[in-house]
Design a protein around this motif. Structure first.
Motif, short mmCIF file in Angstrom:
data_model
loop_
_atom_site.label_atom_id
_atom_site.label_comp_id
_atom_site.label_asym_id
_atom_site.label_seq_id
_atom_site.Cartn_x
_atom_site.Cartn_y
_atom_site.Cartn_z
N PRO A 1 -11.10 3.77 -5.08
CA PRO A 1 -11.30 2.37 -4.74
C PRO A 1 -9.98 1.60 -4.61
O PRO A 1 -9.10 1.79 -5.45
CB PRO A 1 -12.11 1.84 -5.92
N ASN A 2 -9.92 0.77 -3.61
CA ASN A 2 -8.72 -0.03 -3.35
C ASN A 2 -7.45 0.81 -3.45
O ASN A 2 -6.52 0.45 -4.17
CB ASN A 2 -8.67 -1.22 -4.32
N ASN A 3 -7.40 1.94 -2.76
CA ASN A 3 -6.21 2.80 -2.68
C ASN A 3 -5.81 3.45 -4.00
O ASN A 3 -4.70 3.98 -4.10
CB ASN A 3 -5.01 2.03 -2.12
N ALA A 4 -6.68 3.43 -4.98
CA ALA A 4 -6.31 4.01 -6.28
C ALA A 4 -6.07 5.51 -6.19
O ALA A 4 -5.32 6.07 -6.99
CB ALA A 4 -7.41 3.73 -7.31
N THR A 5 -6.67 6.18 -5.23
CA THR A 5 -6.46 7.63 -5.10
C THR A 5 -5.83 8.00 -3.76
O THR A 5 -5.83 9.17 -3.38
CB THR A 5 -7.80 8.40 -5.21
N ASN A 6 -5.31 7.01 -3.07
CA ASN A 6 -4.71 7.31 -1.77
C ASN A 6 -3.39 8.07 -1.96
O ASN A 6 -2.58 7.70 -2.81
CB ASN A 6 -4.46 6.00 -1.02
N SER B 1 -9.37 11.94 -12.08
CA SER B 1 -10.48 12.81 -11.68
C SER B 1 -10.09 13.70 -10.51
O SER B 1 -10.40 14.89 -10.49
CB SER B 1 -11.70 11.96 -11.29
N VAL B 2 -9.41 13.10 -9.55
CA VAL B 2 -8.96 13.88 -8.39
C VAL B 2 -7.96 14.95 -8.84
O VAL B 2 -7.98 16.09 -8.39
CB VAL B 2 -8.34 12.95 -7.33
N ILE B 3 -7.08 14.56 -9.78
CA ILE B 3 -6.07 15.49 -10.29
C ILE B 3 -6.73 16.68 -10.99
O ILE B 3 -6.36 17.84 -10.76
CB ILE B 3 -5.10 14.75 -11.24
N VAL B 4 -7.72 16.41 -11.81
CA VAL B 4 -8.38 17.49 -12.54
C VAL B 4 -8.99 18.50 -11.56
O VAL B 4 -8.84 19.71 -11.71
CB VAL B 4 -9.49 16.93 -13.47
N MET B 5 -9.62 17.98 -10.51
CA MET B 5 -10.21 18.90 -9.55
C MET B 5 -9.13 19.74 -8.86
O MET B 5 -9.31 20.93 -8.62
CB MET B 5 -11.01 18.13 -8.51
N THR B 6 -8.00 19.12 -8.55
CA THR B 6 -6.92 19.84 -7.89
C THR B 6 -6.40 20.98 -8.78
O THR B 6 -6.19 22.09 -8.31
CB THR B 6 -5.76 18.89 -7.56
N ILE B 7 -6.21 20.67 -10.05
CA ILE B 7 -5.71 21.69 -10.97
C ILE B 7 -6.68 22.87 -11.04
O ILE B 7 -6.29 24.03 -10.97
CB ILE B 7 -5.48 21.09 -12.37
N TRP B 8 -7.96 22.54 -11.15
CA TRP B 8 -9.00 23.57 -11.18
C TRP B 8 -8.90 24.47 -9.95
O TRP B 8 -9.05 25.69 -10.02
CB TRP B 8 -10.36 22.87 -11.25
N LYS B 9 -8.62 23.82 -8.81
CA LYS B 9 -8.57 24.56 -7.55
C LYS B 9 -7.31 25.40 -7.44
O LYS B 9 -7.33 26.52 -6.95
CB LYS B 9 -8.63 23.53 -6.41
N GLU B 10 -6.17 24.87 -7.91
CA GLU B 10 -4.88 25.52 -7.68
C GLU B 10 -4.59 26.64 -8.67
O GLU B 10 -3.98 27.64 -8.31
CB GLU B 10 -3.75 24.48 -7.80
N ALA B 11 -4.99 26.43 -9.92
CA ALA B 11 -4.54 27.32 -10.98
C ALA B 11 -4.92 28.78 -10.69
O ALA B 11 -4.11 29.68 -10.88
CB ALA B 11 -5.11 26.88 -12.32
N VAL C 1 0.84 -1.20 0.00
CA VAL C 1 0.00 0.00 0.00
C VAL C 1 0.87 1.25 0.00
O VAL C 1 0.61 2.20 -0.73
CB VAL C 1 -0.96 0.00 1.20
N PHE C 2 1.94 1.22 0.82
CA PHE C 2 2.82 2.39 0.86
C PHE C 2 3.37 2.71 -0.52
O PHE C 2 3.37 3.86 -0.96
CB PHE C 2 3.98 2.19 1.84
N TRP C 3 3.81 1.69 -1.24
CA TRP C 3 4.41 1.94 -2.55
C TRP C 3 3.37 2.41 -3.56
O TRP C 3 3.64 3.25 -4.41
CB TRP C 3 5.16 0.70 -3.05
N LYS C 4 2.17 1.84 -3.44
CA LYS C 4 1.10 2.28 -4.32
C LYS C 4 0.79 3.76 -4.07
O LYS C 4 0.64 4.56 -5.00
CB LYS C 4 -0.15 1.44 -4.05
N VAL C 5 0.73 4.11 -2.78
CA VAL C 5 0.41 5.48 -2.40
C VAL C 5 1.52 6.43 -2.85
O VAL C 5 1.26 7.52 -3.36
CB VAL C 5 0.20 5.54 -0.88
N ALA C 6 2.77 5.99 -2.68
CA ALA C 6 3.91 6.83 -3.09
C ALA C 6 3.86 7.06 -4.60
O ALA C 6 4.07 8.17 -5.09
CB ALA C 6 5.22 6.15 -2.69
N ARG C 7 3.54 6.01 -5.34
CA ARG C 7 3.46 6.12 -6.79
C ARG C 7 2.32 7.07 -7.17
O ARG C 7 2.50 7.95 -8.02
CB ARG C 7 3.22 4.72 -7.38
#
Lengths: 426, 296
Positions: free
Chosen positions: B243-248, B162-172, B68-74
């Motif tokens: 789901p299953n740490n995909a966005t952790n 999807s999470v990334i797109v929202m972040t960009i919208w928020k940060e830009a 999980v740690f490596w998945k999250v780091a990636r």
């Protein structure tokens, strides 16, 4: 409760009375209580109302009721507050937080505080099925409050449109899958047959499926789990098949938080959800809907769920007494009945269903009794030491299977390995 | 001789006193926690019956073994590599646009900046309903074109993007403000000079404007990097890491470990890894990037 504890508690109480006369009866007591909300509807208002009523009846007690988020947030807040030396006096928390709270040694058994006959009667008044998650080692720690089982809501209009009998919900797994399939194809892909939420509390839904398949996921003492049992694997395969084989359920995970809205907008003909959503669904549905017990495989079944009251260790005798009074007040039959009507949560004792209010409500609106009737097929919710991590391991396995990343058997085997590691110290 | 010595001593004490407040604050809120975290990461968590047990590097050994740690780091690496350049590029483009003469400039500036004012939790709640598969805005729009949209947050292929797109919208919008401020400090004579030389707009931007914006870019880059590791609020609402740490992401995993699972020592070990990594990055930034940033 052991005799020795009772004597010890009595002796302590007497000592306190001797050293500080009048302190118990006269002084004002201030209680801090945390509570969570995990379903829809304006429940904070209902709680505030109950608390205000209690304060009117008990002018020497003032209660600060603090809404603390969902169940996990509430546990985190309460435990952080305790660590920071600012412990609440009592809290509604997840019924399955018991071992976590015991592991941290922060709660007291409620039966130690019970000394009159009336109090003992109150303690014995709850449905035994709801007490299961609150008891261990012969002591009772958790008092049922906002308790639920999973029920199946179905859209009668959607059933009729698909040529199904609108009054006949599926009785078993095959029927549910086939009806879901029929609804999907009859609506030209406009509507899904069924949705079982797989975020938020996926382990809860899975536990229902596993139990229907004749399998209990954990040991009685909370020290071991059996996730990789063939019956559990089969249950997860069924869940995946609802999508892959029957095309009755959408791909990927289904969001706990938006599912009710999906159901209300007619996007799905059936949904599995907490009975705590019932009143909110009743108030917003613009179609005819029904509520049924979950379908059976080997047997019917649903885990119980929801929140219990706990009393924390860092409290004075007076605070514990007042907390006990508050819990008795909140769970008294009329108020439990009212709470059930306002939310859809179960009345926690048989007496609640015998009150006039709930009796006539159920007569008028039979779905309100489904969660209670299902109690006879219920099992305790997944509760173990290190519960957070165990549930997370299982949640991940379920999501991995539902999203097609792993087969159900592989996913559950991984979860079992992780759980064994986490539980190795017990 | 004596006098000079005591004079020097006085100045030393004076200097030390001037440093004291900052040193105290840094010590209490930066260095002490680092030391405590390091120490804590060497134990197993305590329970009511068992005291915290010293296990030396076992938590770190597990960390290297924890899928999980490596998945999250990636995930976090992908998250950073996409959000940082994308939000900077969009911020710059928006700043250039609203810096030029255009009708309704004030309104456009405000519109671009609005996401920044929204609390992350509120924004995430709105976006959750944008992304919702059956009833959401995006799939509703796609439905008009007869496209059956995906389950944005529930499908591991789409969840992190999807999470990334929202972040960009928020940060830009936030970064745009810095660029806009920087653009307005560039003297207009430079543009006039370029015009006299017959330099094209793009050439002017590439050779004059952009180099002059480098200090701002560095500042924004550091901020974006910090945010890429720091911003986790939206995960609580959108996906809880699933789901299953995909966005952790790393910090969410730390939070989960420390506060949902109460494995503080392991959370401390993960924190140390983040700290070491960010320390290395800071070193690179100071030695290499900073030197090449300022336009001379």
């Amino acid at each position: 409760m052991s005799m020795l504890k009772r004597i010890a508690a009595g002796a302590l109480g007497t000592a306190a009375l001797v050293t500080t006369p009048l302190a118990m009866s006269q002084d004002n007591v201030e209680l801090t209580m945390y509570y969570p909300i995990a379903v829809g509807g304006p429940l904070t208002e209902v709680i505030d109302g109950l608390v205000a009523d209690f304060e009117n009846e008990n002018p020497n007690v003032s209660v600060e009721a603090i809404y603390a988020g969902n169940y996990d947030d509430t546990r985190v807040r309460a435990l952080s507050a305790i660590q920071a030396g600012d412990s609440p006096d009592l809290s509604v928390m997840f019924s399955i937080d018991l071992y976590e709270l015991l592991g941290r040694d922060v709660i007291v058994p409620v039966d130690d505080l019970v000394d009159t006959e009336a109090e003992q009667d109150w303690l014995d008044s709850f449905y035994p099925g709801l007490m299961e998650n609150g008891q261990t080692g012969g002591d009772t720690y958790g008092i049922p409050f906002q308790r639920s089982t999973i029920v199946m809501y179905w859209n009668k209009d959607a059933f009729a449109e698909a040529g199904l009998d609108p009054e006949q919900p599926p009785q078993n797994w095959t029927e549910m899958a086939e009806m879901g399939q029929q609804i999907r194809s009859a609506s030209d892909g406009e509507r899904w047959g069924a949705m079982i939420p797989s975020t938020g509390y996926p382990y809860w839904m899975f536990q229902a499926l596993a139990f229907q398949n004749g399998h209990r996921l954990m040991s009685d003492d909370g020290t071991a789990v059996q996730f990789d049992d063939p019956a559990a694997v089969e249950a997860l395969e069924y869940w995946v098949d609802l999508t892959d084989q029957y095309a009755a359920m959408p791909d990927g995970t289904i969001e706990w938080g938006t599912l009710r809205q999906n159901f209300l907008e007619g996007e799905t003909a059936m949904m599995w959800h907490s009975t705590g959503n019932l009143t909110a669904v009743k108030e917003s549905a613009d179609f005819d809907f029904g509520v049924a017990m979950l379908p059976a495989s080997e047997q019917r079944g649903s885990p119980t769920g929801g929140g219990n009251f706990y009393i924390f260790k860092d409290t004075t005798d007076a605070e514990r007494e007042a907390a006990l009074d508050l819990m008795q007040f909140m769970t008294a039959p009329e108020r439990a009945a009212n709470w059930s009507i306002e939310t859809g949560y179960m009345g926690v004792s048989p007496d609640a269903y015998e009150t006039e209010a709930l009796e006539s409500y159920v007569a008028d609106f039979p779905p309100a009794a489904v969660a209670r009737d299902q109690l006879e097929h219920a099992t305790a919710e997944l509760s173990t030491y290190e519960g957070g991590q165990i549930r997370q391991a299982l949640n991940n396995a379920i999501q991995a299977a539902l999203t097609g990343e792993q087969t159900p058997a592989d996913a559950l085997a991984d979860a079992q390995r992780q759980a064994d590691r986490v539980l190795r110290r017990y | 001789m004596m006098r000079a010595h005591s004079e020097r001593r006085r100045m030393q004490i004076y200097g030390a006193l001037l440093l004291l407040p900052a040193a105290l604050l840094l010590g209490a809120f930066a260095y002490l926690p680092i030391v405590l975290t390091t120490v804590r990461s060497l134990f197993l968590p305590e329970t009511a019956s068992q005291p915290a047990e010293f296990v030396a590097l076992e938590n770190y050994a597990y960390l290297f073994d924890d899928p999980v740690f490596w998945k999250v780091a990636r995930n976090n690496l992908i998250y950073a590599l996409v959000t940082i350049p994308a939000s900077i590029a969009i911020a710059l483009a928006m700043a250039l646009l609203v810096d030029s003469r255009m009708p309704g400039r004030g309104f456009v500036r405000m519109a671009y900046f609005t996401p920044t004012i929204l609390p992350m939790i509120a924004a995430a709640n709105i976006w959750m309903f944008f992304y919702a598969p059956e009833i959401g805005l995006f799939n509703g729009l796609l439905g008009w074109f007869g496209i059956d949209g995906p389950n944005w947050l529930g499908d591991p292929t789409f969840a992190l993007p999807s999470v990334i797109v929202m972040t960009i919208w928020k940060e830009a919008g936030f970064f745009m403000i810095f660029y806009l401020a920087a653009l307005q400090t560039i003297p207009p004579e430079l543009r006039e000079a370029s015009a006299l030389e017959g330099t094209g707009r793009w050439e002017h931007f590439r050779r004059v404007t952009f180099p002059l914006l480098m200090p701002t870019t560095l500042f924004v880059m550091i901020n974006a990097l910090i945010n890429a590791v720091r911003v986790v609020d939206h995960l609580f609402i959108l996906t809880k890491g699933g789901p299953n740490n995909a966005t952790n992401l790393l910090l969410y995993y730390v939070y989960e470990t420390a506060f949902s699972f109460f494995d503080r020592p392991y959370a401390a070990a993960i924190t140390m890894m983040i700290l070491v990594f960010l320390g290395l990055l800071a070193a690179v930034q100071f030695t290499v990037v900073d030197r090449r940033t300022h336009y001379q």
